[in-house]
Design a protein around this motif. Structure first.
Motif: not given
Ligand code: SF4
Lengths: 243, 474
Positions: B265-283
């Motif tokens: 019944g929530q409009r959105l859950s608290v966290y929606t996480t989009l993962v695009q591959g492993p961490k980037r070099a700058a991260e």
């Protein structure tokens, strides 16, 4: 081990046996998403006060705490007040570029112990950040989109924008201005398309955050702060960030 | 690998559930609350019906070009430095995950709620290989400590009281004298699991969606454990059924608008996480390695099979909450990973129709599930198909098959029906009480052991109707 070719061939073989359940189409995507996002931003620039009001209502409904300041130079005072109320001193902050304002000196003069993230990414830095984030009481970040419809803040990871700043400390403070406000999830979808089309040197994660971490797993009793922050604050800077 | 609950026959499992007063009460409170919250959430969404139609259409359209969308997803993930693996069976999926664990020298794995890893029984395999799996969703953590299994897709531990949780924590976490205040229990879990998150080598998750165009794996959680598992460990493995792929971000927001509303019944859950591959070099943070395990395990044959529609399921749990059978017996009695009306179909998909010879009948076909389903899956239609298949494959007892064949003939021939009615009225006399037949003798006894049969009425609907017609004609 099944190979990609074998796997997809089996899928194709099954697909060949059926025409599907009914004629259907996927969503029509904006042809030029970057322009489409710009148009939305320009339209909203004129009526942001309404959008902000909606954001505030929804954000408070999900348990967020809303603050409003006039200019970027007021941010340290607002954050300092939040910290003092909680007897907190240790703060991890995104790099100034990610927040949209350089607030480090101001926060220090508010009496906070600030660990500001640099843009570099050495191993030493990585270890040190992990330790600092795990013990900090406050995490200060910027916001890339604020969705009024559900009181949601969208944060992109990247250089100087660690994922954990909005996750490990028990209190997350996010700073935003009128330029990131959108009305609906649908509009946010256009921005997601635009970000993808633009490419650029971003991190690998996008987080939608809608209020503090919560659970109802024990007898359906709503409890905040199970793994993520127990508190989420949004500091709205009316005069705008990024100069 | 076997399902522990199956050692007890289905009838006994339901009997046990029906006799458990606390379970009955907990189920009633939880499912009723979810129903109310869901209804309110959609009342506030005028475009809800349109979005549900859209969502259903997107799922179907994606399925019609599944190979193309998966191809794209794989390309995009690899382009970002991630790895994609292909598992035809549960065994193969386990072997892939264990291979990664071995190669990276992993000792511990934090897991974020994932039905897919439950489905392939990954935890047992990890343990056997010397990797400690730690469930991090609070509900899952509780049942892992208790060595039990989830009883609801969304609220895995609804069958436990706060007192039971307090006792469990006191014993398993060596915290004697723990209060049963959920606030305190939650804080204890936070402390315990925080250490695990920071120390874990592997993060293992499921996925709610994967966006082909952008190579994103999408996780929806309320607690933040999905974010922890994908941000802190040095390796992230996502295990996902092939049907979870969707084409674009524009499609994604359609699903996000209805998923949480249908689940909690929530409009959105608290966290929606989009993962695009492993961490980037700058991260500074994020896993060095990202793996996606694409899982078939009985799904692919259904692309052209009778359970095709079930491939659109979002695992929101709405159909469980409204199901009169689930509301009575709860998740454990079903005996498999996926409970409730959709669970019966998914069980048949994963384990073949034989596995649901009892379960196929654990539905009143009332249609509440189809009404509640955000993507309008016609669950009752598929249940009927399954029953037919179970019947044809001679899985049902012969007496039942014979009885229903005769019944089929009688019901389609009015003269025979009238004859049977008169016969029934006389024959039922020794067995009918209060308008119901509780036990039928001989070969039919099996059927009424778990059911009451309505007695033939003194005056049937047809007879009353005919009488009304006659009166009107006068
Ligand atoms: S079948 Fe529909 S209602 Fe049931 S879990 Fe799946 S999406 Fe939700």
């Amino acid at each position: 081990m099944t190979t990609r070719a074998q796997f997809l061939d089996r899928i194709r073989a099954e697909m060949g046996k059926t025409r599907g359940s009914f004629p259907s189409r996927v969503s029509e995507r904006p042809a030029r998403p970057v322009e489409a996002a710009d148009i939305i931003r320009r339209q909203l620039a004129e009526r942001w006060p309404d959008t902000l009001e909606r954001f505030r209502t929804e954000f408070e409904r999900v348990g967020g705490v809303f603050h409003r300041v006039a200019t970027a130079s007021d941010i340290p005072r607002a954050v300092g007040a939040i910290a003092r109320e909680r007897d907190a001193r240790d703060l991890v902050a995104w790099h100034a570029a990610g927040i949209g304002a350089d607030v480090e000196a101001g926060l220090v003069s508010e009496g906070l112990a600030v660990r500001a993230v640099s843009l570099g990414a050495t191993d030493a830095e990585r270890r040190e950040l992990r330790a600092a984030s795990a013990t900090a009481a406050l995490g200060l970040t910027g916001v890339d989109l604020a969705i009024a419809e559900m009181g949601t803040m969208v944060l992109r990871s990247g250089a100087g924008r660690p994922r954990s700043t909005s996750l490990l400390p028990p209190c997350h403070v996010a700073v935003f201005d009128p330029s990131v406000l959108v009305e609906s999830l649908e509009q946010a979808g256009v921005f997601l398309e635009a970000w993808h089309a633009e490419g650029g040197d971003w991190g690998a994660m996008i987080n939608f955050i809608t209020g503090p971490s919560r659970t109802a797993d024990i007898e359906l009793t709503l409890t905040r702060g199970v793994h993520g922050p127990k508190e989420v604050h949004a500091v709205f800077v009316e005069g705008g960030l990024r100069g | 690998m076997s399902e522990p609950e199956l050692a007890t026959p289905f009838r006994e499992r339901t009997g046990r559930a029906l006799g458990d007063r606390f379970l009955q009460q907990a189920l009633d409170i939880a499912t009723t609350k979810f129903i109310v919250l869901r209804r309110e959430a959609f009342e506030n969404l005028p475009e809800g019906d349109r979005l549900r139609d859209r969502a259903r259409e997107i799922k179907e359209a994606t399925l019609q070009q599944l190979d193309r969308h998966l191809d794209r997803l794989i390309d995009e993930i690899e382009r970002r430095g991630g790895h994609v693996h292909f598992a035809t069976t549960a065994e193969e999926a386990r072997a892939i995950v264990l291979g990664i664990a071995r190669r990276t020298g992993a000792r511990t794995a934090v897991k974020a709620k994932s039905m897919a890893t439950e489905e392939i029984h990954l935890n047992e395999a990890l343990e056997a290989a010397g990797v400690a799996p730690i469930e991090t969703d609070l509900g899952e953590y509780i049942i892992q400590l208790a060595h039990e299994r989830p009883s609801h897709i969304i609220a895995p531990a609804i069958h436990k009281t706060r007192g039971q949780v307090a006792e469990l924590f006191a014993r398993e976490l060596r915290r004697p004298g723990l209060s049963d205040d959920p606030e305190i229990l939650t804080r204890v879990a936070r402390e315990e699991l925080r250490e695990k998150f920071l120390a874990a080598d592997l993060g293992i998750t499921g996925a709610n969606f994967a966006v082909a165009e952008t190579g994103s794996v999408v996780l929806v959680t309320n607690e933040g454990n999905g974010r922890m598992s994908t941000s802190l460990p040095r390796v992230h493995i996502a295990v996902m059924g092939v049907e979870k792929v969707i084409p674009s971000m524009t499609d994604l927001v359609v699903f996000l608008a209805i998923l949480a509303r249908s689940a909690t019944g929530q409009r959105l859950s608290v966290y929606t996480t989009l993962v695009q591959g492993p961490k980037r070099a700058a991260e500074l943070e994020g896993p060095d390695e990202f793996h996606l395990v694409l899982l078939d395990n009985g799904r692919i044959p259904q692309i052209a099979g009778p359970l095709r529609e079930a491939l659109s399921c979002l695992r929101c749990g709405a159909c469980l909450n409204v199901c009169p059978v689930y509301r009575q017996i709860g998740g454990h009695a079903y005996g498999y990973t996926y409970p409730g009306p959709i669970g019966i179909l998914l069980t048949a998909m994963l384990n073949g129709p034989t596995s649901v010879k009892d379960l196929a009948h654990a539905s009143s076909l009332c249609g509440a599930c189809a009404d509640a389903c955000p993507v309008r899956i016609d669950i009752p239609r598929m249940l009927v198909t399954l029953r037919k298949e179970v019947n044809e494959q001679r899985i049902a007892p012969w007496t039942e098959r014979v009885a229903f064949t005769i019944l089929g003939k009688v019901l389609t021939r009015p003269a025979l029906y009238r004859l049977a009615r008169s016969f029934g009225r006389i024959a039922q006399r020794p067995f009918a009480r209060d308008g119901a037949i509780r036990r039928v003798p001989l070969a039919f006894g099996e059927w009424t052991r778990s059911r009451d049969l309505p007695a033939v009425a003194p005056r049937t609907f047809q007879e009353q109707w005919a009488e009304l017609e006659r009166e009107r004609a006068r």
